[in-house]
Design a protein around this motif. Structure first.
Motif, PDB file in Angstrom:
ATOM      1  N   GLN A  94       0.822  -1.213   0.000  1.00 44.83           N
ATOM      2  CA  GLN A  94       0.000   0.000   0.000  1.00 44.83           C
ATOM      3  C   GLN A  94       0.852   1.258   0.000  1.00 44.83           C
ATOM      4  N   LYS A 147      -7.942   1.789   1.515  1.00 42.51           N
ATOM      5  CA  LYS A 147      -8.106   0.902   2.661  1.00 42.51           C
ATOM      6  C   LYS A 147      -8.151  -0.519   2.123  1.00 42.51           C
ATOM      7  N   SER A 181     -10.432  -4.307  -1.346  1.00 42.72           N
ATOM      8  CA  SER A 181      -9.882  -2.957  -1.235  1.00 42.72           C
ATOM      9  C   SER A 181     -10.986  -1.919  -1.426  1.00 42.72           C
TER      10      SER A 181
END
Length: 238
Positions: free
Chosen positions: A165, A207, A214
């Motif tokens: 991420q 997130k 996701s």
């Protein structure tokens, strides 16, 4: 990394086109119009796929040089989201997937660039389909925020690790966890999305959790003054 990804991305459709051409030249196939139509359809689809990838590379090159055009006008975000979702109808049908739209923003009109906004939504839908090991389940929702609109794109895909991420919006980055490395692409899509969103004075966040899908959340201002004078600065960010 870019050369490796690019080589793979172009070799596959080129090989597919070659096989389709060989098949059409088979005398048995030439006498069957439906078969010829089937193989020419494959060639057309693969050609479009290569052209799309060429455009992706050119878009990023133009952004790096700060040489891309922005045509601001009032756009209806709901209309473009619906249109973008329709473009993926066939892909979703093949995978028995669905897109659920919860377009709750009372005012879906913002001042933006229609082409770039459409590309943002298409990139996020495309990723949601690609990075899913089961039938894709995608939900796109909207709501109004202060002087703008918030858009959420949620999927039931393989998810993204905390480590990935941190890099997912970097140019050419492609995560290699699980089966994600088998997905074709140059690693340009999310970098492009972030640059364009920031250029319009907005922001994007993620997130995600491995195995649990996701959620990409975007904010875009509705008024030109919301973007300020950051165009030149923001086009240089990744």
């Amino acid at each position: 990394d870019f050369i490796n990804n690019m080589t793979h991305e172009f070799k596959t459709p080129i090989a597919t086109i070659s096989v389709a051409v060989d098949s059409i030249e088979n005398p048995k196939v030439l006498s069957l119009p439906d078969k010829v139509k089937y193989f020419t359809g494959i060639i057309r689809d693969e050609n479009r796929r290569m052209n799309k990838q060429v455009e992706n590379v050119l878009q990023m090159a133009m952004i790096d040089k700060r040489d891309f055009n922005i045509q601001l006008r009032e756009i209806n975000t709901h209309e473009i989201i619906r249109r973008s979702a329709d473009h993926f109808k066939l892909q979703l049908e093949k995978k028995r997937g669905t897109i659920k739209l919860e377009l709750n923003a009372e005012n879906p009109i913002i001042e933006n660039d229609e082409v770039h906004f459409s590309n943002i939504i298409s990139n996020l839908i495309d990723n949601a389909i690609k990075y899913c090991n089961e039938s894709p389940g995608i939900k796109i929702s909207t709501e109004n925020s202060a002087d703008g609109i918030r858009i959420s794109v949620q999927d039931n895909g393989i998810g993204i690790s905390k480590e990935a991420q941190e890099k997912i919006f970097d140019k050419f980055y492609r995560a290699t966890t699980g089966n994600i490395h088998n997905v074709k692409g140059f690693g340009l899509g999310l970098s492009y999305v972030k640059v364009i969103v920031q250029t319009f004075g907005g922001n994007i966040s993620l997130k995600s959790e491995p195995g649990k899908g996701s959620v990409f959340e975007l904010y875009l201002p509705g008024k030109e003054e919301g973007r300020g004078n950051n165009h030149e600065l923001l086009t240089n960010n990744n």
